[in-house]
Scaffold this motif. Structure first.
Motif, mmCIF file in Angstrom:
data_model
loop_
_atom_site.group_PDB
_atom_site.id
_atom_site.type_symbol
_atom_site.label_atom_id
_atom_site.label_comp_id
_atom_site.label_asym_id
_atom_site.label_seq_id
_atom_site.Cartn_x
_atom_site.Cartn_y
_atom_site.Cartn_z
ATOM 1 N N ALA A 1 79.209 31.863 2.936
ATOM 2 C CA ALA A 1 79.374 31.117 1.686
ATOM 3 C C ALA A 1 78.080 30.419 1.283
ATOM 4 O O ALA A 1 77.693 30.418 0.104
ATOM 5 C CB ALA A 1 80.501 30.096 1.837
ATOM 6 N N LEU A 2 77.408 29.820 2.265
ATOM 7 C CA LEU A 2 76.124 29.166 1.983
ATOM 8 C C LEU A 2 75.104 30.162 1.448
ATOM 9 O O LEU A 2 74.396 29.887 0.478
ATOM 10 C CB LEU A 2 75.595 28.514 3.265
ATOM 11 N N ALA A 3 75.048 31.329 2.091
ATOM 12 C CA ALA A 3 74.067 32.331 1.671
ATOM 13 C C ALA A 3 74.410 32.894 0.293
ATOM 14 O O ALA A 3 73.523 33.092 -0.554
ATOM 15 C CB ALA A 3 74.010 33.455 2.715
ATOM 16 N N VAL A 4 75.694 33.153 0.047
ATOM 17 C CA VAL A 4 76.100 33.673 -1.266
ATOM 18 C C VAL A 4 75.784 32.652 -2.356
ATOM 19 O O VAL A 4 75.265 32.989 -3.425
ATOM 20 C CB VAL A 4 77.598 34.037 -1.258
ATOM 21 N N GLN A 5 76.101 31.387 -2.063
ATOM 22 C CA GLN A 5 75.808 30.332 -3.042
ATOM 23 C C GLN A 5 74.313 30.270 -3.348
ATOM 24 O O GLN A 5 73.898 30.155 -4.502
ATOM 25 C CB GLN A 5 76.289 28.988 -2.495
ATOM 26 N N ALA A 6 73.497 30.374 -2.300
ATOM 27 C CA ALA A 6 72.045 30.304 -2.496
ATOM 28 C C ALA A 6 71.515 31.507 -3.260
ATOM 29 O O ALA A 6 70.454 31.424 -3.899
ATOM 30 C CB ALA A 6 71.350 30.200 -1.139
ATOM 31 N N SER A 7 72.244 32.632 -3.189
ATOM 32 C CA SER A 7 71.748 33.849 -3.835
ATOM 33 C C SER A 7 72.133 33.941 -5.311
ATOM 34 O O SER A 7 71.694 34.851 -6.015
ATOM 35 C CB SER A 7 72.290 35.089 -3.104
ATOM 36 N N MET A 8 72.971 33.015 -5.769
ATOM 37 C CA MET A 8 73.436 33.072 -7.155
ATOM 38 C C MET A 8 72.300 32.699 -8.121
ATOM 39 O O MET A 8 71.496 31.812 -7.830
ATOM 40 C CB MET A 8 74.624 32.112 -7.354
ATOM 41 N N PRO A 9 72.263 33.353 -9.302
ATOM 42 C CA PRO A 9 71.213 33.039 -10.277
ATOM 43 C C PRO A 9 71.389 31.636 -10.835
ATOM 44 O O PRO A 9 72.501 31.134 -10.972
ATOM 45 C CB PRO A 9 71.416 34.105 -11.360
ATOM 46 N N GLU A 10 70.253 30.970 -11.117
ATOM 47 C CA GLU A 10 70.252 29.620 -11.684
ATOM 48 C C GLU A 10 69.302 29.564 -12.864
ATOM 49 O O GLU A 10 68.295 30.279 -12.890
ATOM 50 C CB GLU A 10 69.800 28.603 -10.618
ATOM 51 N N LYS A 11 69.618 28.685 -13.797
ATOM 52 C CA LYS A 11 68.704 28.507 -14.921
ATOM 53 C C LYS A 11 67.373 27.942 -14.443
ATOM 54 O O LYS A 11 66.309 28.348 -14.884
ATOM 55 C CB LYS A 11 69.342 27.571 -15.958
ATOM 56 N N GLU A 12 67.462 26.976 -13.533
ATOM 57 C CA GLU A 12 66.262 26.394 -12.933
ATOM 58 C C GLU A 12 66.353 26.616 -11.421
ATOM 59 O O GLU A 12 67.057 25.892 -10.724
ATOM 60 C CB GLU A 12 66.156 24.909 -13.243
ATOM 61 N N PRO A 13 65.662 27.630 -10.916
ATOM 62 C CA PRO A 13 65.770 27.956 -9.488
ATOM 63 C C PRO A 13 65.468 26.757 -8.591
ATOM 64 O O PRO A 13 64.496 26.044 -8.807
ATOM 65 C CB PRO A 13 64.719 29.069 -9.304
ATOM 66 N N SER A 14 66.326 26.520 -7.624
ATOM 67 C CA SER A 14 66.179 25.390 -6.701
ATOM 68 C C SER A 14 65.402 25.819 -5.460
ATOM 69 O O SER A 14 65.754 26.791 -4.791
ATOM 70 C CB SER A 14 67.565 24.889 -6.282
ATOM 71 N N VAL A 15 64.365 25.070 -5.183
ATOM 72 C CA VAL A 15 63.565 25.361 -3.979
ATOM 73 C C VAL A 15 64.411 25.168 -2.729
ATOM 74 O O VAL A 15 64.338 25.925 -1.769
ATOM 75 C CB VAL A 15 62.317 24.455 -3.932
ATOM 76 N N LEU A 16 65.268 24.146 -2.766
ATOM 77 C CA LEU A 16 66.094 23.847 -1.598
ATOM 78 C C LEU A 16 67.032 25.004 -1.260
ATOM 79 O O LEU A 16 67.183 25.399 -0.116
ATOM 80 C CB LEU A 16 66.901 22.573 -1.857
ATOM 81 N N LYS A 17 67.681 25.568 -2.300
ATOM 82 C CA LYS A 17 68.603 26.663 -2.049
ATOM 83 C C LYS A 17 67.862 27.922 -1.620
ATOM 84 O O LYS A 17 68.369 28.702 -0.801
ATOM 85 C CB LYS A 17 69.436 26.933 -3.303
ATOM 86 N N LYS A 18 66.680 28.147 -2.164
ATOM 87 C CA LYS A 18 65.944 29.358 -1.819
ATOM 88 C C LYS A 18 65.467 29.355 -0.374
ATOM 89 O O LYS A 18 65.127 30.396 0.177
ATOM 90 C CB LYS A 18 64.748 29.539 -2.771
#
Length: 932
Positions: A531-548
């Motif tokens: 779940a953590l990895a899937v959430q981090a892989s989702m597209p964002e308007k402003e990519p988060s360094v933390l999630k990447k």
């Protein structure tokens, strides 16, 4: 003519008589060596020597008889291997009879018996006969030191080769030796005598009624009081005698009733060395003595120990030995447990040790606490609370106390399994608070000290997770910590997430021992990580360094290790439940089983890669490639085709490699049949299409490599065709170097896929078979290849040989060594390092073959000791060190050159290089010196 021939044949006898006469008369000392050499060469027989000595052996003058027997004995010492059985019989009878001779004759007689004790042709019964004669006829302690040493050697030789015969003497042999040793004072002789006593006991010779006498004849030297004289050529140290005597005294429980009172007496003495020796001997006895032997002496021992205020570490080590013994003693009646009466004092002593500034004392204290806690019903709840508090403190020690911290973590794991309630009540809450404080500090941007405590906390949480009830508390703490990273509540770096994953992996390894914990960990941790990895892989308007951070190669690799470890020990039934959720997640985007599964868009890792979802194929690989072989994978046909398609996609090398490895891992486990053949044909077609031309050549090569490995491991017939295709690529200008390195992968053990732990089909002899099937073709290809391609063949060959079991390589060494030596001249550092790693053990195991190439070896190793690569310099110096194992005469001509050349790396800028240079140069300095 006949007379002349007879005279000519008799001439050597005349020469022999002359040599014997000169020696016996004291005119020369050298003839003994000359006669021995002539006997060895066949010029004379031992019988002819005896005949030539006839008159001197019967001479009425004792000194003359002694000289004659001395010559014969020296010849026998050189030539005992040539004696026939009937000759040995006559010589034994002769020498036994001479033990009754004048005291001047006895030393030479003993030398002869020493030679005969080494004879392979000694008939049964004569060893007993010789020793009986010595015991009866010789007062050993009246002899000089060297002659007493000879007697000990005779006994040692017979004990080594005629054990059963000597045991037939029963206790008479023990009594005879006691008489021989009684009164011995020379340290050189005592070392041998102590070893004989130890062998008497350890090899089960009969002691009969002489146990106390044997104890007395050895214990009279306790404690050892010996100071070696200055410039002692024999090199015997006080410690040598102490350890030899200690081994005797602690070798049998039958000494307990005599030894323990002696040790108690010495512990109470005023001499510090005697106290220390007694405590250390007592510690050694703990490993051998049982409850029966120790029970009556425990009160006196404890009273003596409590009076001692020095040598705390030694005392604690001795107590640790007692506690380990206590673990072997079982008693249902608590009143019959001797430790209960001393529990409070023991705990006080242990807690004092673990709070002491001395690291060594802390270490022994931790080990003692662990064993103390393993005693059933011994520690009270208050004791446990104190113990947990100390372990918590020790788990957060600074780097300079790393050994104590590691020991405390191990102790926590051991004791938590025994006392889960105590650790849940007193340790887990503290660790949870420590983790919360760490998260708060990470949010602010932490200092190095806080980072260190945070890492210690993570390690402690995994270490203590050794009981199912504790796992249910600690696992959610670690997973919640990861969610904090994902939500952006912490200033996290990849190292933070990797540290959490390492702790999770360690926890998963501990859970493997218990099916309940294993399934709990799997069904709790794996959905959370996905779940953590899937959430981090989702597209964002402003990519988060933390999630990447969660999508970085190193972080995903850490997650892979957790998922693989959590899956390998699942039962097939539970694994089948899990696979019905995880495979549809990746193929169909079904996320309902994941926690917090409200994602902004659909999860489609095999489709568009704009969001980086393809990188998560590595997590799918970790799961499906760790399943038991008999678990059916749903939608397998679709999955294999998707993996195959992704494996040759050039947009994300990480994803394509993960897909290739996943495809290969599933191929390896798939049962033989039509479906496997279809998958293989699809793979071959994909590889050939990709290798042709275009942007996917590298990915197609990686797919070829992993599929080849999957088939090599299981001895699939197609593996030979794919290996041949790999060899063809050695000639490829673009892929040749990578193809050469591919042989390393084929011969190595993997850590994430195609592992035995992950249920892959790995045949035991796959390396040997690969060597037999493919090395001839590699060698042939090398000779036929253009000059610019030859390094690729050398690198491939070097990788294969370096990972081959040495017993397989040794018979082939003469034909392959020239290629290995040529590989040392290859400019590629990888080739150099692999070849050096291959050659270094061969120098130790095949010195005769390697000696034939010593000139080349010395030159190339010295050249590589100046390589730009530190690893190559170290390996070359290790090989220079190993060269000293070759025959000394072969090496001596190179000694000056090597010593001069090895002076340069002594100034290398890298400490590890300097260390190897010192070691290698030292061995070359000693080459050819006496005793080296």
């Amino acid at each position: 003519m006949a007379a002349a021939a007879a005279l000519e044949a008799a001439a050597p006898t005349g020469a022999l008589w002359g040599l014997v006469h000169d020696f016996v008369m004291g005119q020369q000392e050298g003839p003994a060596d000359q006669v021995a050499a002539d006997v060895k060469s066949g010029s004379y027989t031992v019988l002819q020597v005896v005949e030539a000595l006839g008159s001197s052996l019967e001479n009425p003058e004792p000194r003359t008889r002694a000289r004659g027997i001395q010559l014969l004995s020296q010849v026998l010492l050189h030539c005992h291997t040539l004696l026939l059985e009937k000759e040995v019989v006559h010589l034994i009878l002769f020498y036994e009879n001479r033990l009754k001779d004048h005291h001047l004759v006895i030393p030479s007689v003993l030398q002869g018996l020493k030679a005969l004790s080494l004879c392979v042709a000694l008939p049964p019964g004569l060893a007993v006969s010789v020793l009986k004669a010595i015991f009866q006829e010789v007062h050993v302690q009246s002899l000089p030191q060297v002659d007493r040493h000879t007697v000990y050697n005779i006994i040692t030789n017979f004990m080594r080769t005629r054990e059963e015969e000597l045991k037939s003497l029963g206790a008479d042999f023990t009594f005879g030796f006691i008489q021989v040793m009684d009164g011995e004072k020379d340290p050189r002789n005592l070392l041998v005598a102590f070893r004989i006593v130890h062998d008497l006991i350890s090899r089960d010779y009969s002691l009969g009624p002489f146990v106390e006498e044997l104890f007395e004849v050895t214990s009279c030297y306790f404690p050892i009081d010996f100071t070696p004289p200055p410039n002692d050529p024999h090199g015997i140290q006080r410690e040598d005698l102490i350890l030899s005597l200690r081994a005797v005294l602690a070798s049998t429980p039958r000494f307990a009733e005599f030894l323990l009172p002696l040790l108690i007496e010495k512990v109470d003495s005023e001499v510090l060395s005697a106290k220390l020796d007694s405590l250390q001997t007592l510690n050694a006895c703990c490993a051998v003595y049982g409850q029966k032997e120790l029970k009556d002496f425990l009160p006196s021992l404890w009273a003596s120990i409590r009076r001692e205020s020095s040598q705390r570490r030694t005392i604690l080590e001795m107590l640790l030995g007692f506690l380990k013994l206590q673990q072997k003693w079982t008693s249902e009646d608590k009143d019959q447990r001797p430790l209960n009466a001393f529990k409070d004092q023991l705990c006080s002593l242990v807690f004092m040790a673990v709070t002491d500034p001395s690291t060594q004392l802390q270490l022994v204290g931790i080990r003692t606490l662990t064993v103390l806690g393993a005693q059933p019903d011994l520690l009270s709840s208050e004791d446990l609370e104190l113990a947990v508090g100390h372990l918590y403190r020790l788990s957060f020690l600074e780097e300079d106390s790393q050994s104590c911290r590691v020991a405390a973590l191990e102790a926590s794991g051991t004791l938590a399994a025994l006392y889960p309630v105590a650790f849940s009540s007193h340790l887990v809450p503290k660790l949870a608070e420590e983790l919360r404080v760490g998260e708060s500090n990470l949010t602010k941007g932490d200092e190095p000290t806080q980072c260190s405590r945070h890492l210690c906390c993570l390690q402690a949480l995994s270490a203590v997770s050794t009981h199912p009830s504790i796992v249910k508390e600690t696992l959610p703490l670690l997973l919640q910590h990861l969610w904090q990273v994902n939500r952006g509540n912490m200033v996290a770096q990849s190292s933070d997430v990797i540290a959490v994953c390492q702790s999770l992996k360690q926890m998963a390894e501990k859970c493997q021992q218990d099916p309940e914990s294993c399934w709990y960990f799997h069904q709790t941790a794996i959905p959370c990580l996905l779940a953590l990895a899937v959430q981090a892989s989702m597209p964002e308007k402003e990519p988060s360094v933390l999630k990447k951070v969660l999508l970085e190669d190193e972080v995903l690799a850490a997650m892979v290790s957790v998922i693989g470890t959590a899956t390998t020990h699942l039962s097939p039934e539970l694994a089948a439940q899990s696979v019905t959720h995880i495979v549809p997640l990746f193929l169909d985007g079904k996320v309902s089983f994941l926690p917090e599964n409200s994602f902004p868009s659909r999860f489609q890792p095999f489709q568009d890669d704009a969001s980086g979802q393809r990188r998560l194929i590595a997590l799918l690989m970790a799961f499906v490639c760790s399943l038991p072989r008999n678990v059916e994978i749903p939608q397998l046909n679709q999955l294999m085709r998707e993996l195959l398609e992704l494996s040759c996609c050039h947009s994300c090398p990480f994803s394509s490699t993960a897909a290739a490895k996943c495809f290969a891992g599933l191929l390896n486990k798939h049962p033989a049949g039509q479906q496997l053949d279809e998958f293989l044909q699809l793979a071959v077609d994909k590889v050939e299409a990709g290798l042709g031309s275009g942007p996917c050549r590298s990915q197609a090569f990686t797919l070829l490599l992993w599929v080849t490995k999957a088939l090599v491991l299981r001895y699939h017939p197609l593996s030979s065709c794919l290996t041949a295709r790999l060899m063809d690529l050695l000639n490829d200008p673009e892929l040749g170097p990578a193809a050469a390195d591919g042989f390393s992968l084929l011969m190595s053990d993997c850590t994430d896929v195609l592992t035995r732990a992950g249920h892959a089909e790995v045949r035991i002899m796959f390396r040997q078979r690969f060597f037999t099937d493919n090395v001839p073709a590699l060698v042939q290809g090398f000779h036929a290849a253009p000059q610019d391609v030859k390094p690729n063949y050398l690198k491939g060959l070097s990788h294969v040989l370096n990972r081959l079991p040495k017993p397989v390589l040794l018979p082939e060494l003469p034909t392959l060594l020239s290629l290995l030596l040529e590989a040392l001249s290859c400019p590629d550092c990888v080739v150099q390092l692999s070849t050096l790693s291959c050659l270094q053990p061969l120098l130790l195991e095949a010195p005769q073959v390697m000696s034939l190439h010593v000139d080349t070896l010395v030159t190339k190793f010295l050249n590589l000791s100046s390589s730009p690569s530190m690893a190559v310099r170290i390996a070359a110096l290790q090989c220079m060190h190993a060269l000293t194992r070759l025959p000394t005469p072969v090496l001596l001509p190179y000694k000056p050159q090597v010593i001069r050349a090895l002076a340069k790396p002594l100034d290398d800028k890298k400490r590890l290089v300097r260390k190897e240079a010192v070691s290698a140069r030292g061995e070359w300095f000693l080459l050819g010196s006496p005793g080296s």
